[in-house]
Design a protein around this motif. Structure first.
Motif, mmCIF file in Angstrom:
data_model
loop_
_atom_site.group_PDB
_atom_site.id
_atom_site.type_symbol
_atom_site.label_atom_id
_atom_site.label_comp_id
_atom_site.label_asym_id
_atom_site.label_seq_id
_atom_site.Cartn_x
_atom_site.Cartn_y
_atom_site.Cartn_z
ATOM 1 N N PHE A 291 8.034 4.863 -20.051
ATOM 2 C CA PHE A 291 9.222 4.602 -18.963
ATOM 3 C C PHE A 291 8.468 4.297 -17.333
ATOM 4 C CE2 PHE A 291 11.838 7.551 -21.853
ATOM 5 C CZ PHE A 291 12.046 6.582 -22.581
ATOM 6 N N ASN A 292 7.392 4.933 -17.209
ATOM 7 C CA ASN A 292 6.721 4.514 -15.909
ATOM 8 C C ASN A 292 5.811 3.595 -16.095
ATOM 9 O OD1 ASN A 292 7.858 6.859 -13.942
ATOM 10 N ND2 ASN A 292 7.407 7.748 -15.709
ATOM 11 N N LYS A 293 5.708 2.718 -17.133
ATOM 12 C CA LYS A 293 4.796 1.595 -17.136
ATOM 13 C C LYS A 293 3.292 1.890 -17.328
ATOM 14 C CE LYS A 293 7.960 -1.656 -15.120
ATOM 15 N NZ LYS A 293 9.203 -0.843 -15.690
ATOM 16 N N LYS A 294 2.948 2.923 -17.793
ATOM 17 C CA LYS A 294 1.771 3.482 -18.047
ATOM 18 C C LYS A 294 1.190 3.623 -19.570
ATOM 19 C CE LYS A 294 1.959 4.441 -13.662
ATOM 20 N NZ LYS A 294 1.227 3.708 -12.710
ATOM 21 N N ALA A 295 0.014 3.286 -19.806
ATOM 22 C CA ALA A 295 -0.584 3.485 -21.136
ATOM 23 C C ALA A 295 -0.688 4.734 -21.640
ATOM 24 C CB ALA A 295 -1.828 2.642 -21.207
ATOM 25 N N CYS A 296 -1.028 5.284 -22.704
ATOM 26 C CA CYS A 296 -1.250 6.857 -22.893
ATOM 27 C C CYS A 296 -2.073 6.883 -24.277
ATOM 28 C CB CYS A 296 0.456 7.145 -23.578
ATOM 29 S SG CYS A 296 0.290 8.735 -23.981
ATOM 30 N N ILE A 297 -3.024 7.759 -23.904
ATOM 31 C CA ILE A 297 -4.080 8.237 -25.117
ATOM 32 C C ILE A 297 -3.414 9.493 -25.479
ATOM 33 C CG2 ILE A 297 -6.457 8.698 -25.453
ATOM 34 C CD1 ILE A 297 -6.967 7.059 -23.138
ATOM 35 N N ILE A 298 -3.178 9.397 -27.166
ATOM 36 C CA ILE A 298 -2.440 10.780 -27.649
ATOM 37 C C ILE A 298 -3.741 11.546 -28.099
ATOM 38 C CG2 ILE A 298 -0.777 11.403 -28.951
ATOM 39 C CD1 ILE A 298 0.366 8.607 -28.786
ATOM 40 N N ALA A 299 -3.806 12.579 -27.861
ATOM 41 C CA ALA A 299 -4.789 13.637 -28.426
ATOM 42 C C ALA A 299 -3.904 14.318 -29.586
ATOM 43 C CB ALA A 299 -4.959 14.597 -27.369
ATOM 44 N N GLU A 307 6.418 3.369 -32.509
ATOM 45 C CA GLU A 307 6.567 2.391 -31.975
ATOM 46 C C GLU A 307 5.619 1.996 -30.725
ATOM 47 O OE1 GLU A 307 9.176 4.208 -32.372
ATOM 48 O OE2 GLU A 307 9.116 5.224 -30.548
ATOM 49 N N LEU A 308 5.294 2.974 -29.914
ATOM 50 C CA LEU A 308 4.328 3.003 -28.922
ATOM 51 C C LEU A 308 2.928 2.813 -29.305
ATOM 52 C CD1 LEU A 308 5.451 6.096 -26.748
ATOM 53 C CD2 LEU A 308 5.823 3.809 -26.101
ATOM 54 N N VAL A 309 2.521 3.217 -30.479
ATOM 55 C CA VAL A 309 1.148 2.711 -31.054
ATOM 56 C C VAL A 309 1.279 1.330 -31.568
ATOM 57 C CG1 VAL A 309 -0.429 3.209 -32.721
ATOM 58 C CG2 VAL A 309 0.546 5.265 -31.431
ATOM 59 N N ASN A 310 2.474 1.032 -32.432
ATOM 60 C CA ASN A 310 2.603 -0.300 -33.093
ATOM 61 C C ASN A 310 2.386 -1.409 -32.013
ATOM 62 O OD1 ASN A 310 2.689 1.311 -35.337
ATOM 63 N ND2 ASN A 310 4.826 1.089 -35.657
ATOM 64 N N THR A 315 -2.675 5.015 -27.930
ATOM 65 C CA THR A 315 -3.569 4.908 -28.859
ATOM 66 C C THR A 315 -3.884 6.335 -29.675
ATOM 67 O OG1 THR A 315 -4.704 3.109 -28.024
ATOM 68 C CG2 THR A 315 -5.883 4.649 -29.502
ATOM 69 N N LEU A 316 -3.850 6.718 -30.672
ATOM 70 C CA LEU A 316 -4.011 7.962 -31.406
ATOM 71 C C LEU A 316 -5.319 8.152 -31.388
ATOM 72 C CD1 LEU A 316 -1.450 7.802 -34.343
ATOM 73 C CD2 LEU A 316 -1.224 9.761 -32.310
ATOM 74 N N VAL A 317 -6.087 9.435 -30.689
ATOM 75 C CA VAL A 317 -7.543 9.614 -30.617
ATOM 76 C C VAL A 317 -7.687 10.965 -31.200
ATOM 77 C CG1 VAL A 317 -7.792 8.275 -28.975
ATOM 78 C CG2 VAL A 317 -7.512 10.415 -28.443
ATOM 79 N N GLU A 326 -13.623 5.222 -25.887
ATOM 80 C CA GLU A 326 -13.014 3.975 -26.130
ATOM 81 C C GLU A 326 -11.548 3.559 -25.876
ATOM 82 O OE1 GLU A 326 -12.730 1.278 -30.346
ATOM 83 O OE2 GLU A 326 -14.078 3.026 -30.198
ATOM 84 N N ALA A 327 -10.647 4.579 -25.989
ATOM 85 C CA ALA A 327 -9.310 4.054 -25.764
ATOM 86 C C ALA A 327 -8.983 3.885 -24.148
ATOM 87 C CB ALA A 327 -8.489 5.285 -26.227
#
Length: 363
Positions: A291-299, A307-310, A315-317, A326-327
């Motif tokens: 919503f704040n236009k930021k990418a996310c790395i998911i631990a 849908e965020l990943v798709n 990215t799921l790490v 890498e992400a």
């Protein structure tokens, strides 16, 4: 006037519920009674919290916390039942996947009161998570399932919910309304950026608190080694959750990243608005990043917000150090198009209309 009882147990649920409460007040057609189970004791939830966030103060505070899952849910069930018998609502509204959610839905359904589940249909497909059990059972006994995404609806259809007398609606994600409303207020009220001298796009925002990460020391080390590697390129700022802090202290683990005290919601929104990207194991923060236009790395190894990943926004790490690095390199260079509408618009209004329709049809 028709009445609904809203059951809440954690600070994020209050933020979401405030969206619907504002719509209810605007229409002035329903009475809302709010019950706080007390599930998550939170020092930030003082009277100042309710005043600043423009959230209605609960009529009931059950003060049930610090117990095992079974004891907590059982006590909540008994106390909520007492409230519902006294208040005689036309419907009970529950949010998400906490023990409070399950207890509220069970108490209502056993009394023959209609149950509305907001954030229905989400699945991590990890049954070791108490939240997964709570959300599945709540979905099954609810009368109106308000789903934040098409993915959530697809999950319910695959589980055979089309065979049950349950109404399923893609309402959109109520958190979107909350972030839009509070995002503007945060610019006036937030102090965290000045306090810690943080510059826009020059830091990575991190939150780590989930039990599967904090209680697994190998996983926790993997995550923090990844964060340390990122910190060499861009400042890593982490509001330190008490659980995570105690584990780090217990194992005498120290890392050269910037730890700060836990922050309130306005400060968290300011951090989201100004960070370069987000690393988190929180469910809600993944969407708030979008919503704040930021990418996310998911631990984590899985997410309810697939849908965020798709669509490449996250990215799921898991706890893999190399994957996290890498992400980071990918997202810090990528040009993401955040104009995509994944979570609906005017969600609070949509949810209000569905609840009102449920009550009318029930009378």
């Amino acid at each position: 006037m028709k009445k609904i009882v809203t059951i809440l147990g954690a600070r994020p649920q209050f933020v979401k519920a405030a969206v619907l409460s504002r719509v209810i007040v605007e229409h002035n057609e329903l009475e809302e009674v709010i019950v706080h189970t007390g599930q998550h004791y939170d020092n930030n939830m003082s009277m100042v919290f309710f005043e600043e966030m423009q959230i209605p103060v609960p009529k009931y505070n059950l003060n049930i916390n610090g117990l095992s899952h079974g004891a907590m849910t059982g006590q909540m069930l008994a106390k909520i039942e007492e409230v519902l018998i006294f208040e005689k609502p036309d419907a009970v509204v529950v949010y998400g996947d906490t023990n409070s959610t399950l207890a509220g839905a069970l108490a209502a359904q056993k009394l023959g009161i209609k149950v509305v589940h907001i954030e229905a249909g989400l699945r991590s497909f990890n049954m070791s998570m108490p939240e997964e059990v709570n959300r599945i059972v709540t979905d099954r006994i609810a009368n109106l399932l308000l789903c934040p995404t098409q993915t959530a609806i697809d999950n319910l259809e695959k589980e055979g919910f089309g065979n049950h007398d349950i109404k399923i609606v893609n309402s959109g994600d109520i958190m979107k309304d909350a972030v839009e409303f509070y995002g503007a207020l945060s610019q006036e009220k937030a102090t965290v950026l000045e306090k810690h001298q943080l510059v826009k796009n020059e830091f990575v925002l991190v939150t780590i608190h989930r039990q599967e990460n904090t209680d697994d020391i190998i996983a926790l080390k993997g995550i923090f080694e990844g964060l340390t590697a990122i910190h060499k390129h861009k400042k890593v700022v982490m509001p330190l959750h008490p659980r995570t802090k105690s584990i780090l202290e217990k194992h005498k683990l120290t890392y050269p990243i910037t730890f700060i005290d836990p922050v309130g919601y306005f400060d968290m929104l300011a951090l989201l608005q100004h960070c370069a990207l987000v690393v988190t194991d929180s469910g809600g923060l993944q969407k708030e990043a979008f919503f704040n236009k930021k990418a996310c790395i998911i631990a984590r190894e899985e997410t309810e917000w697939v849908e965020l990943v798709n669509h490449g926004f996250a990215t799921l790490v898991g706890s893999n150090t190399a994957n996290m690095q890498e992400a980071y390199q990918h997202h810090i260079l990528a040009k993401h198009d955040f104009s995509m509408s994944l979570y609906g618009n005017q969600v609070g209004e949509t949810i209000y209309k569905e609840i009102k329709m449920l009550i009318i049809q029930n009378n």
